[in-house]
Design a protein around this motif. Structure first.
Motif, PDB file in Angstrom:
ATOM      1  N   ASP A  94      -0.570   5.367  -1.018  1.00  0.00           N
ATOM      2  CA  ASP A  94      -0.278   6.711  -0.508  1.00  0.00           C
ATOM      3  C   ASP A  94       1.207   6.890  -0.240  1.00  0.00           C
ATOM      4  O   ASP A  94       1.812   7.892  -0.628  1.00  0.00           O
ATOM      5  CB  ASP A  94      -1.061   6.964   0.797  1.00  0.00           C
ATOM      6  CG  ASP A  94      -2.540   7.193   0.512  1.00  0.00           C
ATOM      7  OD1 ASP A  94      -2.892   7.375  -0.677  1.00  0.00           O
ATOM      8  OD2 ASP A  94      -3.340   7.182   1.471  1.00  0.00           O
ATOM      9  N   ALA A  95       1.765   5.875   0.462  1.00  0.00           N
ATOM     10  CA  ALA A  95       3.177   5.983   0.837  1.00  0.00           C
ATOM     11  C   ALA A  95       4.054   6.034  -0.414  1.00  0.00           C
ATOM     12  O   ALA A  95       4.993   6.837  -0.517  1.00  0.00           O
ATOM     13  CB  ALA A  95       3.591   4.810   1.716  1.00  0.00           C
ATOM     14  N   ALA A  96       3.709   5.174  -1.386  1.00  0.00           N
ATOM     15  CA  ALA A  96       4.514   5.119  -2.604  1.00  0.00           C
ATOM     16  C   ALA A  96       4.403   6.429  -3.376  1.00  0.00           C
ATOM     17  O   ALA A  96       5.395   6.953  -3.880  1.00  0.00           O
ATOM     18  CB  ALA A  96       4.069   3.949  -3.477  1.00  0.00           C
ATOM     19  N   PRO A 149      -2.991   2.655   2.014  1.00  0.00           N
ATOM     20  CA  PRO A 149      -1.792   3.252   2.637  1.00  0.00           C
ATOM     21  C   PRO A 149      -0.512   2.957   1.847  1.00  0.00           C
ATOM     22  O   PRO A 149       0.403   3.787   1.811  1.00  0.00           O
ATOM     23  CB  PRO A 149      -1.722   2.603   4.016  1.00  0.00           C
ATOM     24  CG  PRO A 149      -2.686   1.468   4.005  1.00  0.00           C
ATOM     25  CD  PRO A 149      -3.679   1.712   2.913  1.00  0.00           C
ATOM     26  N   ARG A 150      -0.471   1.804   1.200  1.00  0.00           N
ATOM     27  CA  ARG A 150       0.731   1.487   0.414  1.00  0.00           C
ATOM     28  C   ARG A 150       0.825   2.393  -0.810  1.00  0.00           C
ATOM     29  O   ARG A 150       1.905   2.889  -1.161  1.00  0.00           O
ATOM     30  CB  ARG A 150       0.704   0.014  -0.010  1.00  0.00           C
ATOM     31  CG  ARG A 150       1.055  -0.907   1.166  1.00  0.00           C
ATOM     32  CD  ARG A 150       0.739  -2.370   0.873  1.00  0.00           C
ATOM     33  NE  ARG A 150       1.384  -2.824  -0.367  1.00  0.00           N
ATOM     34  CZ  ARG A 150       0.890  -3.780  -1.138  1.00  0.00           C
ATOM     35  NH1 ARG A 150      -0.248  -4.362  -0.818  1.00  0.00           N
ATOM     36  NH2 ARG A 150       1.529  -4.150  -2.212  1.00  0.00           N
ATOM     37  N   ALA A 168       3.758   2.102  -6.380  1.00  0.00           N
ATOM     38  CA  ALA A 168       2.341   2.458  -6.386  1.00  0.00           C
ATOM     39  C   ALA A 168       1.583   1.576  -7.371  1.00  0.00           C
ATOM     40  O   ALA A 168       0.474   1.115  -7.088  1.00  0.00           O
ATOM     41  CB  ALA A 168       2.188   3.932  -6.753  1.00  0.00           C
ATOM     42  N   GLU A 206       3.694   9.326  -2.115  1.00  0.00           N
ATOM     43  CA  GLU A 206       4.413  10.334  -1.340  1.00  0.00           C
ATOM     44  C   GLU A 206       5.903  10.306  -1.688  1.00  0.00           C
ATOM     45  O   GLU A 206       6.545  11.331  -1.861  1.00  0.00           O
ATOM     46  CB  GLU A 206       4.207  10.035   0.156  1.00  0.00           C
ATOM     47  CG  GLU A 206       4.664  11.132   1.100  1.00  0.00           C
ATOM     48  CD  GLU A 206       3.807  12.403   0.969  1.00  0.00           C
ATOM     49  OE1 GLU A 206       4.363  13.490   1.155  1.00  0.00           O
ATOM     50  OE2 GLU A 206       2.577  12.289   0.659  1.00  0.00           O
ATOM     51  N   ALA A 207       6.413   9.074  -1.791  1.00  0.00           N
ATOM     52  CA  ALA A 207       7.838   8.892  -2.079  1.00  0.00           C
ATOM     53  C   ALA A 207       8.129   8.994  -3.575  1.00  0.00           C
ATOM     54  O   ALA A 207       9.274   8.832  -4.000  1.00  0.00           O
ATOM     55  CB  ALA A 207       8.297   7.538  -1.550  1.00  0.00           C
ATOM     56  N   ASP A 264       7.486   6.909  -5.645  1.00  0.00           N
ATOM     57  CA  ASP A 264       7.927   5.591  -6.094  1.00  0.00           C
ATOM     58  C   ASP A 264       6.787   4.984  -6.911  1.00  0.00           C
ATOM     59  O   ASP A 264       5.979   4.209  -6.407  1.00  0.00           O
ATOM     60  CB  ASP A 264       8.282   4.726  -4.882  1.00  0.00           C
ATOM     61  CG  ASP A 264       8.818   3.357  -5.296  1.00  0.00           C
ATOM     62  OD1 ASP A 264       8.774   3.039  -6.506  1.00  0.00           O
ATOM     63  OD2 ASP A 264       9.264   2.612  -4.407  1.00  0.00           O
TER      64      ASP A 264
END
Lengths: 310, 718
Positions: free
Chosen positions: B654-656, B651-652, B665, B658-659, B661
């Motif tokens: 994925d979130a990164a 999830p980290r 990632a 997505e952003a 960032d």
């Protein structure tokens, strides 16, 4: 700050150049009797620079650049102007010194002025010619072109000719201290009928500007261009042996006359604004082809070093 | 040990060639001497408008005697072979020695080459140097066949020892070397005899020649700034001009003059350009930055302290500036009337025979700038307006006279026309950046027009198959590509260059470079040209791809200067977003940063190992292991720990992602290093048990896929 050895008129500058170069042994010729864009076009330069035969000449050449017309209103631009031309083959080792001597002869005091030779390579795309040399500056003003011819009409120059070209109006304005060329004295200011440069040329400048820019019949000019081109080729296509006299007569100069004509017609068409950028290149190429053919032909003449016995 | 002085005196050498020529003289002569066996302690070369000079210190008197031993044929070899050997060595049979060799008894020749006196070598080397000198352009003169930059007049070649000086005997094309030179052409005419470099430099200085170009430049700058300072003014610095002017004079004399009142209202850049280009003058400005005077450098002193020279120069300048003022006023009239006349004139100017007129090109750039505008935060109307006017100054008289003022004049004229400030700024800035060190525009409207201009150029020349090859890049497409990259990267612009349907810009680039091509074909003559000429080439896909590949290549060069490795960029060229250059750069930078950390570098190794195992297994089994691995089947602690670590990291990542960032990632990915390491330590992936094996391969596949989202790490060099 007029000093006794400073010329007083436009014509005096010409006369002094004539005597100076005559004293250096140049054949002082008269202008070529055709419309040309610059003194280089005179056969005494273009053709005589070719081949091995030594040559030396100096002359005034009235020149025409139709696009430079300003109706006589510009202080330093005319569509008809004068060049003074010196050509010496082979170029002598002291040509720079000889040239500087000519400046002294027209009253330029080397001790007070700053003369420089600034890089300027010369190239004539219409003549298929190029050379290396300088523009000569006097106190920041370009007063002459100084060129060692390397190629003319596509042929390497051997020996090399040294060519000097003086823009007479600009040079005279400088020597006479005139800011307006039209106002400079043409003959002596104390002559019974003193004339300025403008008195002589201004009215004609307006007339030619109008004709060059707006009136000249472009269809006719184009036809004349084609005619000159065709005649040049026809002349050169003749056999070298004249059927009437049985002599070897290669007609390089009559053919070259047609080449000069074509070149001037192109300049007129250009001034009329009817030549597009791409057409321009093609016209220049056509004139160059003629110039090359004339150069080839000149090398088959006696003046061009052709050995008839061979 | 002797010193050597060489001077080649000629007619005036072009200023731009002098420094290089002095270096070449030094290089060619010293290389030649060293090759012939001489050594020297020091060398210095100088150039003035009329001479190249080279001084060598501590030259050896002669080259050393050398002996070479050469093996010949066996003593029982046929007579012919022995004779051949004698011929090639120049020896008689009695001179040969005999030695035992693996091959048997062989002849051996001892060839002794006696050393040669330095003067003999110097003469040879100097002649070769003069005859093969690499001038950018050279010429013949008179009846000779020697080539030099301008006629060569004298050769001075002197060797100096404690007991005196001797001329090195040498003749080239009729020029006999001597110990004679000349001083300043006008101030100190006549011959000067010299015995050594010190003598030469000192006598030249007395004869009004400063030999050292640096010294001349310094003297000019020193005097010029002093004069200006005394008048409360400042000289505008221009190093290129200073170097050029130092090459036009042997005895610099600085003169400062006034610019006539009539011309002080011209834009300062126009004054500066006109003075520099035509007259080689320096500009001098007052405290408000207005250029009010000039500095000219004469080549001599005069009895009237340069008054005549300055007066002449001032008059010439006035004539020049009268022309400039005439252009400026004519141009302002057209500008204030809205520049229509210029825009129409551009319809008659061919941009490229196959790509239509400048006017056609402006139409395309305007449409493209409008499309790009939202992505760069510019108002589409303003961007289009700016693009329409950005090239108008190409028709102006001022730019015809001074092409280097293009853009800048556009800005002045747009301001005069009452255009918005953004539009005026874009006229100047849209040409930028012009190279790696040039400022990159940041104003949105300027960025939109700059991008549109460069993309149109690239797409256009690609379409007609005029791509750069080798060192040939006549349309400066590499520079245009680098410009696109700099604009996008430094402004962090999200732009899908290849997007067909989606993305912030609806296929701007695609339309140009490929199938759409709408705007190209709106122009009738252009359509005909392209259709008859290279219609197929225009329409096929690979061109689009190779243009993107070309941009990627340029990007690699660009990022290499930043220290990003080649293979790092290659690794990031995966996935379907490689046409988003800003995104690509962000990923490459993040990946590059990983190399800096020990964890990162190790992880990449582990990752490669994982990918290799997976690839081998997939190849062997003919399947793709991409089905979810099951933690329940994990047999060891290390395996379970890796499952947990992935579950936590995913999830980290994925979130990164997505952003966008990418550093985050990467950090999340790097956290897997320990567990992956432990896993490979403890677990045999290719287990006997087929179920366990499949589960482990699927687990590895998760790691590999997590990484691939950022880059194809297998493409990183080990």
């Amino acid at each position: 700050m007029t000093r006794p050895d400073t010329p007083g008129s436009f014509q005096e500058i010409i006369l002094r150049l004539q005597s100076y170069w005559a004293a250096q042994g140049c054949a002082v010729l008269q202008p070529y009797d055709m419309e040309v864009g610059a003194g280089t076009f005179h056969p005494a330069t273009t053709l005589r620079a070719l081949g091995p035969t030594p040559w030396t000449a100096a002359y005034v050449q009235p020149s025409r650049r139709p696009t430079d017309g300003r109706y006589g209103d510009s202080p330093n631009r005319w569509q008809h102007y004068y060049q003074y031309q010196v050509i010496i083959k082979p170029s002598p080792p002291d040509l720079q010194e000889l040239y500087l001597g000519s400046l002294a002869a027209i009253g330029i005091d080397m001790a007070l002025h700053d003369i420089r030779f600034v890089e300027d390579d010369w190239e004539s795309p219409t003549l298929g010619a190029w050379g290396l040399g300088w523009e000569v500056w006097c106190d920041g003003m370009e007063v002459s072109q100084f060129t060692y011819f390397q190629q003319v009409g596509g042929h390497d120059c051997h020996p090399v000719s040294g060519e000097l070209t003086y823009g007479l109006e600009r040079l005279a304005m400088y020597v006479l201290g005139a800011d307006d060329g039209n106002a400079m004295p043409f003959n002596a200011p104390d002559a019974p009928i003193p004339l300025t440069y403008g008195d002589v040329f201004r009215e004609a400048e307006a007339q030619y500007a109008r004709w060059n820019f707006d009136v000249a019949d472009t269809a006719m000019l184009e036809q004349h261009f084609r005619d000159a081109e065709a005649e040049c080729r026809r002349i050169l296509d003749q056999p070298a042996t004249d059927p009437k006299t049985g002599r070897h007569i290669v007609m390089a100069q009559p053919a070259y006359d047609q080449c000069i004509k074509a070149s001037h017609l192109f300049n007129l068409l250009d001034a009329r604004g009817v030549i597009s950028v791409t057409e321009r290149q093609s016209y220049i190429g056509r004139v160059r082809t003629l110039a090359r053919a004339c150069a080839d032909a000149f090398l088959l003449t006696r003046a061009g070093g052709h050995d008839h016995a061979a | 040990m002797p010193d050597l002085l060489i001077e080649l005196l000629s007619e005036e050498i072009p200023a731009r060639m002098q420094a290089r020529a002095a270096d070449d003289l030094k290089r060619l002569v010293t290389n030649g001497l060293v090759e012939a066996g001489l050594t020297y302690a020091g060398a210095v070369a100088h150039a003035t408008p009329r001479r190249l000079a080279l001084a060598l210190e501590g030259l050896t008197e002669a080259s050393p005697t050398t002996t070479e031993e050469r093996r010949g044929p066996r003593t029982d070899a046929p007579e012919k072979a022995v004779e051949g050997f004698l011929r090639s060595t120049g020896l008689a049979r009695d001179d040969l020695a005999v030695k035992d060799d693996k091959k048997g008894r062989v002849y051996v020749a001892r060839i002794t080459r006696p050393g040669r006196p330095a003067a003999e070598i110097v003469a040879e080397v100097l002649e070769t140097t003069v005859r093969t000198f690499p001038w950018p352009k050279s010429m013949r003169w008179g009846t000779g066949s020697l080539r030099w930059v301008r006629p060569l007049r004298r050769i001075l070649c002197v060797m100096t020892r404690e007991d005196g000086a001797e001329v090195v005997p040498l003749e080239i094309d009729g020029l006999v070397a001597g110990n004679v030179t000349e001083g300043h052409r006008f101030m100190s005419p006549g011959e000067i005899r010299v015995t050594s470099f010190e003598d030469y430099a000192a006598k030249l200085k007395r004869a009004h020649v400063i030999l050292d170009a640096g010294e001349r430049a310094e003297a000019i700058w020193h005097d010029a700034t002093n004069r200006a300072f005394a008048a409360g003014l400042e000289v505008v610095e221009d190093r290129a001009l200073l170097a050029e002017v130092a090459g036009l004079v042997e005895w610099p004399v600085v003169l400062m003059g006034q610019i006539a009142e009539d011309y002080l209202d011209l834009p300062p850049e126009v004054l500066q350009t006109s003075m520099k280009e035509h007259q080689k003058f320096f500009s001098v400005r007052d405290r408000d930055g207005r250029i009010t005077r000039f500095v000219t450098v004469a080549n001599r002193e005069t009895a009237d302290d340069g008054a005549t020279i300055l007066d002449g120069n001032t008059r010439v300048l006035s004539a020049r500036l009268a022309d400039a003022k005439f252009f400026w006023e004519n141009d302002l009239r057209v500008a204030r009337a809205g520049m229509k006349e210029w825009l129409e004139a551009l319809g008659n100017v061919t941009f490229h025979a196959k790509l239509g007129s400048q006017r056609d090109r402006i139409d395309r750039i305007a449409a493209l700038a409008r499309e790009i505008a939202p992505s760069v935060g510019a108002d589409p109307d303003l961007a289009e307006r700016a693009a329409r006017l950005a090239k108008a100054d190409l028709s102006s008289e001022m730019v015809y006279e001074f092409p280097e003022l293009q853009g800048l004049m556009g800005r002045y004229y747009a301001e005069a026309a009452g255009e918005p400030a953004e539009v005026a700024a874009a006229a100047q800035e849209h040409y930028s950046p012009l190279g790696p060190s040039d400022d990159v525009p940041t104003a949105p409207v300027s960025v939109a027009v700059a991008l549109a201009d460069k993309l149109d150029t690239l797409a256009g020349f690609w379409a007609i198959d005029e791509k750069p090859t080798g060192s040939k890049d006549p349309y400066a497409l590499r520079r245009a590509a680098l410009g696109v990259i700099q604009l996008i990267v430094s402004n962090s612009i999200q732009l899908r260059l290849n997007a067909e349907e989606e993305g912030p810009v609806d296929g701007a680039f695609w339309n140009l470079a490929n199938a759409g091509f709408g705007r190209w074909f709106e122009c009738e003559p252009l359509w005909t040209d392209l259709a008859t000429a290279d219609a197929d080439k225009v329409w096929i896909d690979p061109d689009k791809t190779s243009l993107l590949a070309f941009l990627h290549d340029r990007l690699k060069v660009h990022l290499r200067d930043e220290g990003v490795r080649h293979d790092v960029i290659d690794a990031c060229l995966t996935g379907d977003r490689t046409d988003d250059l800003a995104d690509l750069v962000a990923r490459a930078r993040a990946l590059n940063a990983m190399f800096a950390s020990e964890d990162g570098a190790d992880l990449i190794q582990l990752y490669r190992r994982a990918a290799n195992i997976l690839a081998q297994a997939e190849a062997a089994d003919g399947v793709e292991y991409s089905f979810g691995a099951d933690r329940k089947l994990a047999g060891t602690d290390a395996e379970r720990a890796l499952f947990d670590a992935i579950a936590e990291a995913r999830p980290r990542i994925d979130a990164a992602m997505e952003a966008e960032d990418y550093p985050a990632a990467m950090t999340a990915l790097a956290a897997l290093r320990g567990p992956v390491d432990a896993f490979f330590e403890a677990v045999q992936v290719n287990a006997e048990n087929a179920i366990l094996r499949r589960n482990r391969l699927n687990l590895i596949s998760e790691i590999v896929r997590a990484g691939t989202r950022i880059a194809d790490l297998t493409r990183i060099a080990a």
